[in-house]
Scaffold this active site. Structure first.
Site, PDB file in Angstrom:
ATOM      1  N   GLN A  48       0.859  -1.164  -0.159  1.00  0.00           N
ATOM      2  CA  GLN A  48      -0.088  -0.076  -0.056  1.00  0.00           C
ATOM      3  C   GLN A  48       0.845   1.296  -0.009  1.00  0.00           C
ATOM      4  O   GLN A  48       0.231   2.384  -0.458  1.00  0.00           O
ATOM      5  CB  GLN A  48      -0.903  -0.034   1.153  1.00  0.00           C
ATOM      6  CG  GLN A  48      -1.858  -1.134   1.141  1.00  0.00           C
ATOM      7  CD  GLN A  48      -2.799  -1.010   2.304  1.00  0.00           C
ATOM      8  OE1 GLN A  48      -2.720  -1.815   3.264  1.00  0.00           O
ATOM      9  NE2 GLN A  48      -4.015  -0.541   2.293  1.00  0.00           N
ATOM     10  N   ARG A 103       4.149   1.197  12.508  1.00  0.00           N
ATOM     11  CA  ARG A 103       3.716  -0.074  12.236  1.00  0.00           C
ATOM     12  C   ARG A 103       3.901  -0.344  10.770  1.00  0.00           C
ATOM     13  O   ARG A 103       3.153   0.393   9.977  1.00  0.00           O
ATOM     14  CB  ARG A 103       2.233  -0.586  12.695  1.00  0.00           C
ATOM     15  CG  ARG A 103       1.909  -1.937  12.202  1.00  0.00           C
ATOM     16  CD  ARG A 103       0.579  -2.231  12.731  1.00  0.00           C
ATOM     17  NE  ARG A 103       0.027  -3.702  12.215  1.00  0.00           N
ATOM     18  CZ  ARG A 103      -0.917  -3.798  11.258  1.00  0.00           C
ATOM     19  NH1 ARG A 103      -1.774  -2.790  10.939  1.00  0.00           N
ATOM     20  NH2 ARG A 103      -1.126  -5.225  11.046  1.00  0.00           N
ATOM     21  N   HIS A 147       0.999  -9.023   4.970  1.00  0.00           N
ATOM     22  CA  HIS A 147      -0.503  -8.557   4.989  1.00  0.00           C
ATOM     23  C   HIS A 147      -0.812  -8.591   3.765  1.00  0.00           C
ATOM     24  O   HIS A 147      -0.883  -7.793   2.642  1.00  0.00           O
ATOM     25  CB  HIS A 147       0.222  -6.920   5.075  1.00  0.00           C
ATOM     26  CG  HIS A 147      -1.135  -5.911   5.361  1.00  0.00           C
ATOM     27  ND1 HIS A 147      -1.129  -5.208   6.612  1.00  0.00           N
ATOM     28  CD2 HIS A 147      -2.050  -5.326   4.811  1.00  0.00           C
ATOM     29  CE1 HIS A 147      -1.983  -4.280   6.665  1.00  0.00           C
ATOM     30  NE2 HIS A 147      -2.817  -4.645   5.482  1.00  0.00           N
ATOM     31  N   GLU A 193      -4.881  -9.379  10.369  1.00  0.00           N
ATOM     32  CA  GLU A 193      -6.443  -9.995  10.040  1.00  0.00           C
ATOM     33  C   GLU A 193      -6.482 -10.826   9.196  1.00  0.00           C
ATOM     34  O   GLU A 193      -7.164 -10.734   8.128  1.00  0.00           O
ATOM     35  CB  GLU A 193      -7.152  -8.837   9.782  1.00  0.00           C
ATOM     36  CG  GLU A 193      -6.774  -7.867   8.518  1.00  0.00           C
ATOM     37  CD  GLU A 193      -7.636  -6.543   8.380  1.00  0.00           C
ATOM     38  OE1 GLU A 193      -8.013  -5.891   9.255  1.00  0.00           O
ATOM     39  OE2 GLU A 193      -7.849  -6.387   6.998  1.00  0.00           O
ATOM     40  N   ASN A 334      -7.595  -4.744  14.870  1.00  0.00           N
ATOM     41  CA  ASN A 334      -8.026  -3.624  13.762  1.00  0.00           C
ATOM     42  C   ASN A 334      -9.551  -3.561  14.088  1.00  0.00           C
ATOM     43  O   ASN A 334     -10.110  -4.391  13.740  1.00  0.00           O
ATOM     44  CB  ASN A 334      -7.538  -4.029  12.283  1.00  0.00           C
ATOM     45  CG  ASN A 334      -6.288  -4.259  11.973  1.00  0.00           C
ATOM     46  OD1 ASN A 334      -5.499  -3.802  12.710  1.00  0.00           O
ATOM     47  ND2 ASN A 334      -5.991  -4.779  10.966  1.00  0.00           N
ATOM     48  N   TYR A 336     -12.844  -0.546  13.537  1.00  0.00           N
ATOM     49  CA  TYR A 336     -13.109   0.527  12.960  1.00  0.00           C
ATOM     50  C   TYR A 336     -14.518   1.098  13.409  1.00  0.00           C
ATOM     51  O   TYR A 336     -14.856   2.228  13.456  1.00  0.00           O
ATOM     52  CB  TYR A 336     -13.165   0.625  11.291  1.00  0.00           C
ATOM     53  CG  TYR A 336     -11.638   0.619  10.970  1.00  0.00           C
ATOM     54  CD1 TYR A 336     -11.096   1.580  10.544  1.00  0.00           C
ATOM     55  CD2 TYR A 336     -10.990  -0.888  10.816  1.00  0.00           C
ATOM     56  CE1 TYR A 336      -9.647   1.634   9.868  1.00  0.00           C
ATOM     57  CE2 TYR A 336      -9.747  -0.780  10.150  1.00  0.00           C
ATOM     58  CZ  TYR A 336      -9.004   0.525   9.827  1.00  0.00           C
ATOM     59  OH  TYR A 336      -7.675   0.435   9.253  1.00  0.00           O
ATOM     60  N   GLU A 401      -4.945  -0.771  13.798  1.00  0.00           N
ATOM     61  CA  GLU A 401      -5.770   0.022  12.850  1.00  0.00           C
ATOM     62  C   GLU A 401      -6.839   0.698  13.576  1.00  0.00           C
ATOM     63  O   GLU A 401      -7.842  -0.123  14.076  1.00  0.00           O
ATOM     64  CB  GLU A 401      -6.072  -0.742  11.617  1.00  0.00           C
ATOM     65  CG  GLU A 401      -4.812  -1.297  11.133  1.00  0.00           C
ATOM     66  CD  GLU A 401      -4.980  -2.104   9.628  1.00  0.00           C
ATOM     67  OE1 GLU A 401      -6.397  -1.831   9.280  1.00  0.00           O
ATOM     68  OE2 GLU A 401      -4.285  -2.615   9.134  1.00  0.00           O
ATOM     69  N   TRP A 444      -4.796   4.246  11.507  1.00  0.00           N
ATOM     70  CA  TRP A 444      -4.686   3.843  10.073  1.00  0.00           C
ATOM     71  C   TRP A 444      -5.313   4.909   9.326  1.00  0.00           C
ATOM     72  O   TRP A 444      -6.250   5.269   9.428  1.00  0.00           O
ATOM     73  CB  TRP A 444      -5.393   2.696   9.809  1.00  0.00           C
ATOM     74  CG  TRP A 444      -5.105   2.185   8.461  1.00  0.00           C
ATOM     75  CD1 TRP A 444      -5.836   2.385   7.307  1.00  0.00           C
ATOM     76  CD2 TRP A 444      -4.291   1.384   7.778  1.00  0.00           C
ATOM     77  NE1 TRP A 444      -5.365   1.898   6.117  1.00  0.00           N
ATOM     78  CE2 TRP A 444      -4.433   1.469   6.491  1.00  0.00           C
ATOM     79  CE3 TRP A 444      -3.077   0.929   8.454  1.00  0.00           C
ATOM     80  CZ2 TRP A 444      -3.663   0.572   5.572  1.00  0.00           C
ATOM     81  CZ3 TRP A 444      -2.194   0.161   7.776  1.00  0.00           C
ATOM     82  CH2 TRP A 444      -2.333  -0.067   6.138  1.00  0.00           C
TER      83      TRP A 444
END
Length: 514
Positions: A48, A103, A147, A193, A334, A336, A401, A444
């Site tokens: 990414q 990270r 990842h 994840e 992670n 959100y 995240e 993140w």
């Protein structure tokens, strides 16, 4: 990073302490334990952010193949944020921001281009340089080994995580990382994840390696949604356990580091107070969280998973159970959003089922709580999730995240993201005061990176990356300024509102046209 940009950033950071946003709670970095007992940072992943996808010996991963197959709005990570070449500038910016930790992930196919065998000297040099640069700036490296980026060569050779061969090859790759970087890296996460990776990569086929079967997934040319998610997850768990065993036996006594595994999790709440929805909420947690945490803590899958999946879910041998149980020093999370769970037990009557049908729930994001296209703003969900995870023995946890997505339209005035971070960090503080063993928090993402599902149409970054500029200049958003102010011990609210250009064109015109 150019001196002009840094000077502007410092000026903005000097006035951010005078910012006021209605309804925000007042707390500071000093309310949390100090490093190394607790660290604040931000994150990225190799594909990414690095770019240089075709340079210095790197070979494609399944993520390259996915991006170049048209799934990400025609975008890809060939260049991304070009951190491969700009890592010194980015680390300097991290230091100016006040990050205590960063990270990032290592690209398996950059370090070992054939997936196995010879180490790529250029890849080795890059990660050594990045780690050294971080440490020289007082920033603690937190490294993720995987990842979503299986080397494509291994996917082609034996099917990647559908084969037990991947376990051996992953451990060999991890061994190289421990041997070469472990004298400076103290925190290792084996997988990012994997619950999402296998669910969307091998059941619905929405993520690489795009495996699924009808009627459970679409646009897949191969796969079996009924069995492959369970098989891949089992092999990943054994790869994690074998890697942790290697680290604990060969490296831990000398390097004094820690190893863990990361999971994605919503905070689930029942759609109604009906008994079936309450039961379904626990079932969702068992399938989504317990799928990986139960083996790590208890040595076996949750009973409801074994009951509903039957022979389609692998059985741990006694040796495997002993190896996986307790094979972690910490958990990465992670998180959100909060989601509602509605019972769908009727799916258990289907003759052919996938993992989602076995879970027998419908997941609903509470759209009334958040703007269209964004996650629900429910900071209390993080506190509740951490309270739930205390039930697994209150393990050390790193929030790996947490952040808010927004359309990438050049806007620097990202008050919704600022409010999101402030709210979730405040919720985290409450959880810690209630006894959660959380050891760190990472936003993140640090930059607006290439996003797996959306390419460059949206971003989570604290910093905007100008894709139209050949140097890919970075610009601080309001959220970056707030986070920096917070990290430097200033209050999260005060008396005067900050003024900043609302979009990138105004920012460039006012600061770079002179």
């Amino acid at each position: 990073m150019g001196s002009g940009v840094i000077a502007i950033l410092l000026t903005l950071m000097a006035v951010v302490a005078e910012m006021q946003i209605e309804g925000l709670t007042d707390f500071t970095r000093l309310d949390f334990p100090p490093p190394p007992n607790f660290v604040f940072g931000s994150g990225s992943s190799a594909y990414q952010v690095e770019g240089a996808a075709l340079e210095d010996g790197r070979t494609p991963s399944i993520w390259d193949t996915y991006a170049h197959s048209g799934y990400t709005h025609g975008a890809n990570g060939d260049v991304a944020c070009d951190e491969y070449h700009k890592y010194k500038e980015d680390v300097h910016l991290m230091a100016e921001t006040g990050l205590e930790a960063y990270r990032f992930s290592i690209s398996w196919s950059r370090l070992i281009p054939n997936g196995t065998g010879a180490v790529n000297p250029k890849g080795l040099q890059y990660y050594n340089n990045l780690i050294n640069e971080l440490i020289n700036h007082g920033i603690e490296p937190h490294v993720t080994l995987f990842h979503y980026d299986t080397p494509q060569i291994l996917e082609d050779e034996y099917g990647g995580w559908l084969s037990k061969k991947a376990v051996k090859d992953f451990v060999a790759y991890a061994n190289v990382c421990f041997r070469e970087f472990g004298d400076r890296v103290q925190h290792w996460t084996t997988f990012n994840e994997p619950n999402v990776f296998v669910l969307f990569g091998y059941d619905s086929g929405l993520l690489p390696p795009n495996r699924c079967s009808s009627p459970f997934g679409t646009n897949c040319t191969r796969g079996n949604s009924s069995t492959e998610p369970y098989t891949a997850a089992h092999n990943i768990l054994m790869a994690h356990a074998s890697t942790a065993k290697l680290y604990m036996k060969k490296y831990k006594a000398v390097q004094h580091g820690f190893i863990g595994l990361n999971i994605f999790s919503y905070w689930y709440i029942p759609y109604t107070n009906a008994t079936e929805d309450v039961i379904a909420t626990q079932r969702a947690n068992d399938f989504f969280i317990g799928w990986f945490l139960n083996p790590l803590v208890y040595g076996d899958y949750p009973e409801i998973m074994k009951k509903n999946a039957g022979t389609r879910i692998p059985t741990f041998t006694k040796i495997e159970s002993r190896e996986v149980k307790g094979s972690f020093d910490f958990l990465g999370v992670n998180h959100y959003a909060t989601a509602q769970v509605k019972d769908m037990s009727i799916s258990l009557q289907m003759d052919s089922r996938d993992l989602l049908a076995d879970m027998a729930v419908t997941i609903k994001l509470n759209e009334s709580d958040f703007p269209p296209g964004q996650f629900p703003l429910n900071p209390a969900g993080l506190k509740e999730l951490l309270e739930y995870l205390k039930g697994y023995g209150n393990p050390p946890i790193y929030i790996h995240e947490n952040g808010l997505s927004a359309i990438r339209n050049g806007t620097l005035d990202d008050i919704p993201r600022l409010q999101y971070l402030q709210g979730f960090i405040g919720s985290l503080l409450t959880a810690i005061r209630n006894g959660s063993n959380t050891k760190g928090y990472f936003t993140w993402s640090f930059l607006d990176v290439f996003e797996l599902l959306d390419g460059y149409n949206s971003g989570y970054g604290l910093y905007y990356v100008d894709l139209d500029d050949k140097n890919l200049k970075r610009y601080p958003k309001l959220s970056a300024q707030w986070y920096s102010s917070f990290l430097k011990g200033r209050s999260t609210s005060s008396d005067q509102k900050i003024e900043v250009s609302a979009n990138i064109s105004d920012f460039k015109e006012s600061h770079f046209s002179q």
